[in-house]
Motif scaffolding. Structure first.
Motif, PDB file in Angstrom:
ATOM      1  N   LEU A 253       0.838  -1.196   0.000  1.00 53.96           N
ATOM      2  CA  LEU A 253       0.000   0.000   0.000  1.00 53.96           C
ATOM      3  C   LEU A 253       0.880   1.256   0.000  1.00 53.96           C
ATOM      4  O   LEU A 253       0.675   2.178  -0.783  1.00 53.96           O
ATOM      5  N   ALA A 254       1.876   1.254   0.900  1.00 53.28           N
ATOM      6  CA  ALA A 254       2.743   2.432   1.037  1.00 53.28           C
ATOM      7  C   ALA A 254       3.447   2.755  -0.277  1.00 53.28           C
ATOM      8  O   ALA A 254       3.510   3.916  -0.690  1.00 53.28           O
ATOM      9  N   MET A 255       3.946   1.718  -0.963  1.00 47.01           N
ATOM     10  CA  MET A 255       4.723   1.978  -2.187  1.00 47.01           C
ATOM     11  C   MET A 255       3.827   2.375  -3.365  1.00 47.01           C
ATOM     12  O   MET A 255       4.252   3.101  -4.261  1.00 47.01           O
ATOM     13  N   ILE A 256       2.584   1.885  -3.376  1.00 44.07           N
ATOM     14  CA  ILE A 256       1.680   2.300  -4.468  1.00 44.07           C
ATOM     15  C   ILE A 256       1.293   3.772  -4.290  1.00 44.07           C
ATOM     16  O   ILE A 256       1.263   4.542  -5.244  1.00 44.07           O
ATOM     17  N   ILE A 257       1.045   4.156  -3.036  1.00 44.51           N
ATOM     18  CA  ILE A 257       0.746   5.574  -2.802  1.00 44.51           C
ATOM     19  C   ILE A 257       1.975   6.402  -3.169  1.00 44.51           C
ATOM     20  O   ILE A 257       1.873   7.456  -3.791  1.00 44.51           O
ATOM     21  N   LEU A 258       3.141   5.867  -2.808  1.00 43.17           N
ATOM     22  CA  LEU A 258       4.391   6.592  -3.090  1.00 43.17           C
ATOM     23  C   LEU A 258       4.590   6.775  -4.602  1.00 43.17           C
ATOM     24  O   LEU A 258       5.084   7.805  -5.052  1.00 43.17           O
ATOM     25  N   ALA A 259       4.162   5.741  -5.365  1.00 46.09           N
ATOM     26  CA  ALA A 259       4.318   5.817  -6.827  1.00 46.09           C
ATOM     27  C   ALA A 259       3.657   7.089  -7.347  1.00 46.09           C
ATOM     28  O   ALA A 259       4.227   7.822  -8.161  1.00 46.09           O
ATOM     29  N   GLY A 260       2.449   7.365  -6.869  1.00 43.66           N
ATOM     30  CA  GLY A 260       1.748   8.579  -7.309  1.00 43.66           C
ATOM     31  C   GLY A 260       2.306   9.819  -6.654  1.00 43.66           C
ATOM     32  O   GLY A 260       2.490  10.853  -7.299  1.00 43.66           O
TER      33      GLY A 260
END
Lengths: 360, 81
Positions: A253-260
């Protein structure tokens, strides 16, 4: 916390819908925080919970995207000369202590009054802080805008900041480049602490951190919002580590949010180079005031759950909850649009100016 | 901006872009393993924290070059007298 660790061993399944949603909210959150120093968490955490992510995992995962994002943003804005690292680190360390105490208070309230009591506390904190600080910031933004129109370049240092800067407590004085003055750490420590307390309560410490650096210490808005990213990094990393020790971070979750959000934070940071200080105050104040209404809507729900007012019907509760979340999303979207608008306008003006220069 | 430096920027963007894609593919194709190992707590807390740093470096550089390559850059400082 160990019971929770066991229940979250099965993290939510990620589908394309969820991932796209997190990416987009991450992007807009990043855009806003690149500009004003913080933001996005108030939509991301409830957003993740609506996907079925347990509350603590949502908080932990949000925090674990926040610190790398803040790091990238801080580095970017340091290149523009807007970061006061010393102030950020000193306030960040005291904010960390504020987070610990704030979390403890939250736990005690939850133990004594249950979930509704803890939610009520959070909402009241939101409304009180945002009403006082948000109202003041927004009011000042309009005043500064007028000043800017009559070509007053520098932001004025408030009277209280001048007073704080004038106090000399031997052995505690530190020079801060954002203030171009020496200030006693006995003033910066409580401000950092309050930032941390607020971060532990409503997830957005910057709503105290940035205004306190501007109005109480005398930092220019652009430097205050950039320095907030250092505070957010220190606070976020400490918090993430604490949660990770209990296995509560869902790194996907953290890295997908970080992607954006890394796309967003770069853009937001670039945007700051085109604006004057009042724009930071305007975006921050607007978001704060809109979020205030969102949280105010939820207060009757928690009051009724605690039997402090007459019982609210189920439909009413649903309507209030949905409107509250919708207004929160609106606050973030509106903030994002303001940042994008400022960026587009700035770039257009720059191009016009460049053309003019090349002609002459 | 000189042509060559634009080319350089583009190639850097592509390199970091490929790195980012690799990181995300690795993360999303090994979800079970990640969920299991990253949540053990204690010493294993370093796994999510370290991952966050690696992603922020690679993806952070990619996003930075991305906006530069498509022409969105910070305001240039010039002396106005």
């Amino acid at each position: 916390m160990h019971d929770i660790t066991q229940t979250v061993s099965n993290f939510v399944d990620l589908n394309w819908m969820n991932m796209t949603y997190l990416f987009l909210v991450g992007f807009i959150g990043g855009l806003v925080s690149g500009f004003i120093g913080s933001g996005g968490a108030f939509v991301l955490t409830p957003g993740m919970m609506s996907m079925g992510v347990p509350g603590l995992v949502a908080v932990a995962s949000n925090m674990c995207h926040k610190f790398p994002k803040a790091l990238v943003g801080a580095i970017k804005r340091a290149k523009y000369g807007q970061v006061d690292i010393k102030l950020g680190l000193i306030m960040g360390a005291s904010a960390e202590a504020g987070v610990l105490i704030g979390a403890q208070i939250q736990e005690n309230i939850k133990r004594s009054f249950g979930d509704a009591g803890s939610n009520l506390y959070v909402s009241v904190a939101f409304v009180v802080v945002l009403a006082i600080v948000g109202g003041f910031v927004l009011g000042d933004a309009f005043k500064s805008k007028k000043n800017t129109q009559i070509e007053v370049e520098e932001e004025e240092v408030t009277r209280i900041a001048k007073w704080i800067q004038s106090i000399n407590i031997p052995g505690t004085m530190i020079y801060f480049r954002s203030l171009n003055a020496k200030v006693s750490v006995l003033f910066t420590i409580p401000l950092g602490f309050a930032t941390g307390m607020l971060a532990a309560t409503i997830a957005v410490g910057g709503f105290i951190g940035v205004p306190s650096m501007i109005y109480l210490l005398g930092a220019p808005s652009l430097m205050a919002s950039a320095t907030e990213l250092v505070i957010a990094f220190v606070m976020g990393m400490g918090g993430s580590f604490k949660y990770a020790l209990h296995g509560l971070v869902d790194i996907r979750l953290a890295m997908i949010i970080l992607a954006g959000s890394l796309f967003g934070i770069q853009l937001g940071a670039i945007g700051t180079t085109y604006v004057k200080g009042y724009m930071i105050k305007l975006v921050m104040g607007t978001i704060m005031v809109i979020v205030l209404f969102s949280r105010a809507l939820m207060i009757p729900v928690y009051l009724s759950q605690l039997n402090l007012i007459s019982h609210l019907g189920e439909t009413m509760v649903k309507i209030l909850k949905a409107s509250s979340f919708a207004i929160m999303v609106l606050a973030l979207l509106f903030g994002g649009l303001m940042v994008l608008g400022a960026l587009v306008k700035g770039i257009k003006e720059e191009k016009r100016l460049e053309k003019g220069l090349s002609v002459t | 901006m000189a042509k060559q430096s634009k080319k350089k920027l583009l190639s850097k963007m592509i390199i970091y872009g490929i790195g980012t894609v690799i990181l995300y593919v690795l993360l999303l194709t090994n979800q079970d393993l990640v969920n299991q190992k990253f949540t053990l707590g204690g010493f294993y807390a370093l796994l999510p924290i370290g991952t966050a740093f690696i992603f922020s470096f690679i993806h952070g550089n990619f996003t930075s070059y991305f906006w530069t390559v498509i022409g969105i850059e910070a305001k240039k400082r010039r002396e106005i007298k």
